[in-house]
Motif scaffolding. Structure first.
Motif, PDB file in Angstrom:
ATOM      1  N   ILE A  89      38.176  30.819  38.651  1.00 49.94           N
ATOM      2  CA  ILE A  89      38.745  32.015  38.006  1.00 49.94           C
ATOM      3  C   ILE A  89      37.625  32.894  37.461  1.00 49.94           C
ATOM      4  N   GLY A  90      36.629  32.268  36.858  1.00 45.27           N
ATOM      5  CA  GLY A  90      35.494  33.038  36.358  1.00 45.27           C
ATOM      6  C   GLY A  90      34.762  33.761  37.476  1.00 45.27           C
ATOM      7  N   ALA A  91      34.571  33.079  38.601  1.00 42.51           N
ATOM      8  CA  ALA A  91      33.892  33.712  39.739  1.00 42.51           C
ATOM      9  C   ALA A  91      34.705  34.885  40.274  1.00 42.51           C
ATOM     10  N   ILE A  92      36.018  34.748  40.310  1.00 39.87           N
ATOM     11  CA  ILE A  92      36.865  35.838  40.795  1.00 39.87           C
ATOM     12  C   ILE A  92      36.781  37.039  39.855  1.00 39.87           C
ATOM     13  N   VAL A  93      36.850  36.780  38.546  1.00 40.41           N
ATOM     14  CA  VAL A  93      36.776  37.874  37.578  1.00 40.41           C
ATOM     15  C   VAL A  93      35.427  38.588  37.672  1.00 40.41           C
ATOM     16  N   VAL A  94      34.332  37.822  37.715  1.00 39.51           N
ATOM     17  CA  VAL A  94      32.999  38.423  37.805  1.00 39.51           C
ATOM     18  C   VAL A  94      32.843  39.209  39.099  1.00 39.51           C
ATOM     19  N   SER A  95      33.364  38.670  40.197  1.00 44.34           N
ATOM     20  CA  SER A  95      33.241  39.392  41.474  1.00 44.34           C
ATOM     21  C   SER A  95      34.050  40.676  41.463  1.00 44.34           C
ATOM     22  N   ILE A 152      34.498  42.465  38.837  1.00 40.97           N
ATOM     23  CA  ILE A 152      33.753  43.383  37.981  1.00 40.97           C
ATOM     24  C   ILE A 152      32.594  44.011  38.750  1.00 40.97           C
ATOM     25  N   TYR A 153      31.857  43.207  39.491  1.00 39.84           N
ATOM     26  CA  TYR A 153      30.668  43.722  40.168  1.00 39.84           C
ATOM     27  C   TYR A 153      30.977  44.385  41.515  1.00 39.84           C
ATOM     28  N   TRP A 154      31.787  43.739  42.345  1.00 39.79           N
ATOM     29  CA  TRP A 154      32.116  44.334  43.641  1.00 39.79           C
ATOM     30  C   TRP A 154      33.469  43.793  44.073  1.00 39.79           C
ATOM     31  N   TRP A 155      34.510  44.635  44.027  1.00 38.74           N
ATOM     32  CA  TRP A 155      35.893  44.188  44.200  1.00 38.74           C
ATOM     33  C   TRP A 155      36.203  43.551  45.554  1.00 38.74           C
ATOM     34  N   PRO A 156      35.561  43.913  46.689  1.00 42.92           N
ATOM     35  CA  PRO A 156      35.918  43.242  47.945  1.00 42.92           C
ATOM     36  C   PRO A 156      35.643  41.733  47.928  1.00 42.92           C
ATOM     37  N   ILE A 157      34.597  41.331  47.223  1.00 46.31           N
ATOM     38  CA  ILE A 157      34.331  39.890  47.148  1.00 46.31           C
ATOM     39  C   ILE A 157      35.414  39.207  46.334  1.00 46.31           C
ATOM     40  N   GLY A 158      35.841  39.825  45.253  1.00 47.10           N
ATOM     41  CA  GLY A 158      36.937  39.268  44.451  1.00 47.10           C
ATOM     42  C   GLY A 158      38.205  39.157  45.246  1.00 47.10           C
ATOM     43  N   LEU A 159      38.503  40.179  46.031  1.00 50.76           N
ATOM     44  CA  LEU A 159      39.693  40.145  46.879  1.00 50.76           C
ATOM     45  C   LEU A 159      39.590  39.029  47.918  1.00 50.76           C
ATOM     46  N   ALA A 160      38.411  38.844  48.481  1.00 49.57           N
ATOM     47  CA  ALA A 160      38.206  37.769  49.461  1.00 49.57           C
ATOM     48  C   ALA A 160      38.388  36.401  48.813  1.00 49.57           C
ATOM     49  N   LEU A 161      37.875  36.244  47.591  1.00 41.40           N
ATOM     50  CA  LEU A 161      38.048  34.969  46.899  1.00 41.40           C
ATOM     51  C   LEU A 161      39.516  34.680  46.584  1.00 41.40           C
ATOM     52  N   VAL A 162      40.248  35.696  46.179  1.00 39.59           N
ATOM     53  CA  VAL A 162      41.689  35.506  45.909  1.00 39.59           C
ATOM     54  C   VAL A 162      42.412  35.130  47.196  1.00 39.59           C
ATOM     55  N   ALA A 163      42.088  35.801  48.296  1.00 36.56           N
ATOM     56  CA  ALA A 163      42.730  35.477  49.578  1.00 36.56           C
ATOM     57  C   ALA A 163      42.393  34.056  50.007  1.00 36.56           C
ATOM     58  N   TRP A 164      41.145  33.659  49.811  1.00 36.47           N
ATOM     59  CA  TRP A 164      40.722  32.302  50.169  1.00 36.47           C
ATOM     60  C   TRP A 164      41.459  31.282  49.314  1.00 36.47           C
ATOM     61  N   LYS A 165      41.628  31.577  48.038  1.00 36.97           N
ATOM     62  CA  LYS A 165      42.343  30.677  47.127  1.00 36.97           C
ATOM     63  C   LYS A 165      43.810  30.577  47.542  1.00 36.97           C
ATOM     64  N   LEU A 166      44.446  31.708  47.859  1.00 37.72           N
ATOM     65  CA  LEU A 166      45.855  31.697  48.264  1.00 37.72           C
ATOM     66  C   LEU A 166      46.057  31.012  49.612  1.00 37.72           C
ATOM     67  N   ALA A 167      45.056  31.051  50.471  1.00 36.25           N
ATOM     68  CA  ALA A 167      45.158  30.411  51.786  1.00 36.25           C
ATOM     69  C   ALA A 167      45.002  28.906  51.698  1.00 36.25           C
TER      70      ALA A 167
END
Length: 154
Positions: A27-33, A35-50
């Protein structure tokens, strides 16, 4: 009373993302990503949901998806099955091969008959449309003549 180590929640077996410290780091990595660059955060959320698929699974899935996009395979499962069945590969059983060939020929004849009926129906509908258009045009001309309008010869 059950001990902490035997609890399935403590071992992370019931939770796909594992025990608590791992989840908090994710969760911390998703929040930080985000904040810094939203496409990485979106990719992490998609990976988590998959469900955290392995990278090899993701690669194979992407290859299957992009190989289908190229148009090398028919779109529907039925079309793929029909294409596989219509290949003239021998099964080794002469009786079955003969039966399959006869059934495929029968289906092809039905397909051609259906295509012919479809073409004939399209022609019939087009003829009805022309007749209706002609009828409406004749009614318009009769009404115009009845009102005393001049008709021009073309």
């Amino acid at each position: 009373m059950t001990s902490q180590s035997s609890s399935p929640w403590a071992t992370g077996r019931l939770c796909r993302s594992g025990p608590f410290p791992r989840r908090s780091l994710e969760i911390g990595a998703i929040v930080v990503s985000f904040i810094y660059w939203w496409p990485i955060g979106l990719a992490l959320v998609a990976w988590k949901l998959a469900g955290y698929p392995a990278f090899t699974e993701l690669r194979d899935s992407a290859r299957r998806t992009f190989s289908d996009v190229g148009g090398s395979r028919p779109a529907s499962r039925f079309a793929r099955a029909f294409e596989a069945a219509s290949r003239r590969e021998s099964t080794g059983n002469a009786a079955f091969d003969e039966y399959r060939r006869a059934e495929l020929d029968r289906l092809e004849a039905q397909r051609r008959a259906l295509a012919e009926e479809s073409r004939a129906f399209a022609e019939f509908v087009e003829e009805l449309k022309r007749a209706k258009d002609r009828e409406q045009f004749d009614a318009f001309m009769a009404k115009r003549r009845g009102e005393g309008g001049e008709t021009r010869s073309v």
